[in-house]
Write an enzyme that holds these catalytic residues in place. Structure first.
Site, short mmCIF file in Angstrom:
data_model
loop_
_atom_site.label_atom_id
_atom_site.label_comp_id
_atom_site.label_asym_id
_atom_site.label_seq_id
_atom_site.Cartn_x
_atom_site.Cartn_y
_atom_site.Cartn_z
N ASP A 116 31.74 -22.00 8.27
CA ASP A 116 31.51 -20.85 9.13
C ASP A 116 32.24 -19.57 8.73
O ASP A 116 32.16 -18.57 9.46
CB ASP A 116 31.86 -21.20 10.58
CG ASP A 116 30.81 -22.10 11.20
OD1 ASP A 116 29.62 -21.81 11.02
OD2 ASP A 116 31.18 -23.09 11.86
N ASP A 181 22.15 -23.05 10.66
CA ASP A 181 23.10 -21.98 10.92
C ASP A 181 23.72 -21.43 9.62
O ASP A 181 24.11 -20.27 9.53
CB ASP A 181 24.26 -22.46 11.81
CG ASP A 181 23.84 -23.40 12.92
OD1 ASP A 181 22.88 -24.17 12.70
OD2 ASP A 181 24.47 -23.41 13.97
N1 GLY Z 1 26.70 -22.16 14.73
C1 GLY Z 1 26.82 -22.93 15.90
C2 GLY Z 1 25.82 -22.63 16.93
O1 GLY Z 1 24.86 -21.91 16.71
O2 GLY Z 1 26.01 -23.13 18.03
#
Ligand code: GLY
Length: 404
Positions: A116, A181
């Site tokens: 992330d 994501d």
């Molecule tokens: N990246 C985590 C979510 O979208 O919850």
């Protein structure tokens, strides 16, 4: 007679357009003023606490604000929102605040145990770099891209999203999970190559985008949440969900990440296949039989309790922001994407979704969903819903100022 009728129609059209532009200008002004007021209240709370940076993220079950640490995937959104307020208002008072809040999460650039860092450093330092050109921010962006590169798995040609030796991720039998994501982290990699001239960051991003394009989408344009790859030979072990309703369902925020992520890939490469995927996934959402009239998606478009299922505002604001970018491309139907994004923004800014000043923990928008399967942030404000709302507002403003 004919001439005067034409003139009348033209003048009516002119005044209708003038009125529309006026309305949109008011809309932007009013929402920026609201955001300054609401976020200003939160800044007061943060600035009164001199010990550490309180990074507003969501609301806890007891209604108090949850403040995250730098290692949380959501740590870059609030600093990024302050950069957007700085940009939207031109008010210099926001700049030192944005700089201070970025500095408080800088250590995130060294994280290698999850994917992330693109969200975290891109939304915070990335915006700061875009707006100020600060050379120290370049270093932070490049270091974050180096950290993300450590997660590249050449056998599969992807960046591994989650480690499988910790938490609930260790209980799913996965080997090398990649979540949609992750497309949002690629912008950081493109940026790092531009800064350093080292092509490896961009090459990793493109490998990831291409393998994801092949493996993560269904024929109807919707995407899976999780693809688990074999670390040995790079093959797909399974296609799952973690935050959606079911493995074969369409988790709405995942669709938003895909639309936004492939729009970035198109911006960076001009390759048609990326735009095609962004548009295909968008059309899947737009044309879905259960898309509500106000265009705020259900948290999962296959949730069993539709039409009573919860909505996910974060998905809507992310889609709106991506659509504003798409609407600036040289496409025959470009205007339709802006119209759709404008409709989302009107819904988000309505009392159904926008908080009353001083309520909602000082977050802008209500009614997002973090993860129903994990019983986490269900029907709560989320700082990333607010971040993409502000980004969309800024993109809308840019587009309309260019037209005027
Ligand atoms: N990246 C985590 C979510 O979208 O919850």
């Amino acid at each position: 007679m004919m001439k005067s009728t034409t003139a009348l129609v033209l003048s009516l059209l002119f005044f209708a357009c003038a009125e529309k532009k006026e309305t949109d200008t008011d809309f932007i002004r009013e929402n920026v003023a609201f955001a300054c007021d609401q976020i200003g209240r939160e800044i007061d709370v943060i600035e009164k606490n001199s010990e550490k940076f309180l990074n507003p993220t969501t609301l806890k079950a007891d209604g108090s604000v949850f403040y995250c640490g730098y290692a949380d995937w959501r740590s870059g959104f609030f600093p990024g929102s302050i950069w957007y307020l700085y940009e939207l208002t031109g008010d210099e008072a926001y700049r030192p605040l944005a700089e201070k809040y970025c500095a408080a999460i800088e250590e995130a650039k060294n994280l290698t145990w999850h994917h992330d860092v693109g969200f975290m450093i891109g939304c915070s330092f990335g915006n700061g770099l875009r707006l100020t050109g600060n050379p120290q921010y370049k270093e932070v962006v490049v270091q974050a891209a180096r950290s993300l590169s450590t997660r590249f798995r050449p056998e599969a040609g992807i960046i591994q999203s989650w480690d499988v030796d910790r938490g609930w991720m260790s209980q799913r039998g996965w080997e090398c999970p990649v979540i949609i994501d992750n497309m949002m982290n690629l912008e950081l990699m493109f940026e790092a190559t531009k800064i350093t001239d080292d092509p490896s960051f961009r090459e990793i991003a493109l490998a990831h985008a291409d393998r994801t394009l092949t493996e993560q989408f269904r024929a109807d344009g919707s995407c899976y949440h999780v693809i688990d790859y074999s670390l040995e030979d790079g093959s797909v072990r399974n296609r799952h969900t973690a935050q959606g309703y079911a493995h074969e369902s369409a988790w709405s925020r995942g669709q938003a990440w895909a639309i936004y992520g492939y729009t970035i890939c198109y911006r960076e490469t001009g390759e048609q296949k990326y735009l095609d995927q962004a548009l295909k996934t968008f059309r899947f959402m737009r044309d879905h039989k259960d898309m509500p009239d106000d265009l705020i998606p259900y948290w999962d478009m296959d949730a069993p309790d539709i039409p009573n299922a919860l909505r996910d505002v974060s998905s809507a604001s992310c889609i709106a922001s991506a659509l504003y970018e798409i609407s600036t491309l040289d496409l025959p139907e470009a205007d339709t994407y802006k119209t759709y994004a404008d409709q989302i923004m009107r819904s988000l800014a309505s009392p159904a979704y926008r908080a009353e000043p001083g309520t909602n923990g000082n977050f802008l928008l209500m009614h997002s969903v973090g993860s129903i399967p994990h019983d986490a942030e269900v029907d709560k404000p989320l700082n990333y819903a607010d971040y993409y709302f502000l980004e969309a507002l800024k993109r809308k403003k840019d587009i309309e100022e260019a037209i005027l």
